[in-house]
Design a protein around this motif. Structure first.
Motif, mmCIF file in Angstrom:
data_model
loop_
_atom_site.group_PDB
_atom_site.id
_atom_site.type_symbol
_atom_site.label_atom_id
_atom_site.label_comp_id
_atom_site.label_asym_id
_atom_site.label_seq_id
_atom_site.Cartn_x
_atom_site.Cartn_y
_atom_site.Cartn_z
ATOM 1 N N LYS A 154 -13.262 3.569 -5.737
ATOM 2 C CA LYS A 154 -12.880 2.160 -5.680
ATOM 3 C C LYS A 154 -13.608 1.460 -6.819
ATOM 4 O O LYS A 154 -14.850 1.465 -6.879
ATOM 5 N N ALA A 185 -9.060 11.423 0.005
ATOM 6 C CA ALA A 185 -7.795 10.990 0.602
ATOM 7 C C ALA A 185 -6.633 11.687 -0.088
ATOM 8 O O ALA A 185 -6.780 12.256 -1.171
ATOM 9 N N ASP A 234 -0.731 9.973 -1.447
ATOM 10 C CA ASP A 234 0.241 9.079 -0.819
ATOM 11 C C ASP A 234 -0.428 7.990 0.014
ATOM 12 O O ASP A 234 0.096 6.881 0.138
ATOM 13 N N VAL A 235 -1.599 8.272 0.576
ATOM 14 C CA VAL A 235 -2.348 7.251 1.322
ATOM 15 C C VAL A 235 -2.847 6.171 0.358
ATOM 16 O O VAL A 235 -2.742 4.976 0.635
ATOM 17 N N ASP A 295 -1.512 5.487 -2.557
ATOM 18 C CA ASP A 295 -0.310 4.805 -3.045
ATOM 19 C C ASP A 295 0.260 3.828 -2.026
ATOM 20 O O ASP A 295 0.905 2.847 -2.390
ATOM 21 N N SER A 296 0.009 4.066 -0.739
ATOM 22 C CA SER A 296 0.542 3.186 0.308
ATOM 23 C C SER A 296 -0.115 1.812 0.307
ATOM 24 O O SER A 296 0.423 0.865 0.877
ATOM 25 N N GLY A 297 -1.307 1.709 -0.301
ATOM 26 C CA GLY A 297 -2.019 0.439 -0.309
ATOM 27 C C GLY A 297 -2.833 0.198 0.950
ATOM 28 O O GLY A 297 -3.422 -0.867 1.118
ATOM 29 N N LEU A 298 -2.886 1.192 1.824
ATOM 30 C CA LEU A 298 -3.625 1.063 3.078
ATOM 31 C C LEU A 298 -5.074 0.647 2.858
ATOM 32 O O LEU A 298 -5.642 -0.136 3.626
ATOM 33 N N PHE A 299 -5.688 1.144 1.777
ATOM 34 C CA PHE A 299 -7.080 0.816 1.465
ATOM 35 C C PHE A 299 -7.204 -0.223 0.358
ATOM 36 O O PHE A 299 -8.257 -0.372 -0.254
ATOM 37 N N GLY A 300 -6.135 -0.910 0.073
ATOM 38 C CA GLY A 300 -6.159 -1.922 -0.976
ATOM 39 C C GLY A 300 -5.893 -1.307 -2.343
ATOM 40 O O GLY A 300 -5.397 -0.193 -2.465
ATOM 41 N N THR A 301 -6.248 -2.041 -3.381
ATOM 42 C CA THR A 301 -5.997 -1.601 -4.748
ATOM 43 C C THR A 301 -7.308 -1.296 -5.461
ATOM 44 O O THR A 301 -8.386 -1.529 -4.922
ATOM 45 N N TRP A 338 -8.119 1.808 -6.818
ATOM 46 C CA TRP A 338 -8.564 3.192 -6.640
ATOM 47 C C TRP A 338 -8.190 4.020 -7.859
ATOM 48 O O TRP A 338 -7.074 3.970 -8.344
#
Length: 112
Positions: A6, A18, A21-22, A24-30, A32
């Motif tokens: 991050k 991770a 795809d996780v 890329d999903s944005g689940l953890f924000g931007t 990365w």
């Protein structure tokens, strides 16, 4: 699984494992950026593809123009090696089998 750092304001604040795809999903924000545990000095230690010169660590900087993670500078006298993005002392580490610490005051290696 891959390692991702991050990056906030050019500084690594967290490193996680991770799937792409996780991330890329944005689940953890931007913010990365992928990093490789086996990359040091621009070389993959197992012969694979190196990522961004060095494995990211918390506090490292991420230089976008170099696409490289750069460790925190340990000593004022050390200089960044542009090829490896690692800090190097003005005097090379002695290759005599003994153990040394860097002494910034004398700009030399001192045996311990």
């Amino acid at each position: 699984m891959s390692h991702f750092a991050k990056v906030e304001n050019g500084i690594v604040t967290q490193v996680i494992v991770a799937e792409q795809d996780v991330i890329d999903s944005g689940l953890f924000g931007t913010g990365w950026v992928q990093t490789s545990y086996n990359t040091q000095g621009g070389v993959h230690l197992n012969g694979g593809t190196p990522y961004r010169k060095n494995y990211a660590g918390i506090g490292y900087s991420y230089d976008v123009s170099r696409d490289a993670f750069i460790p925190v500078k340990s000593y004022a006298s050390w200089v960044l090696n542009e090829a490896t993005c690692l800090w190097e002392p003005p005097t090379p580490y002695p290759n005599d089998g003994k153990n040394y610490d860097w002494d910034e005051a004398s700009l030399s290696w001192v045996e311990f």
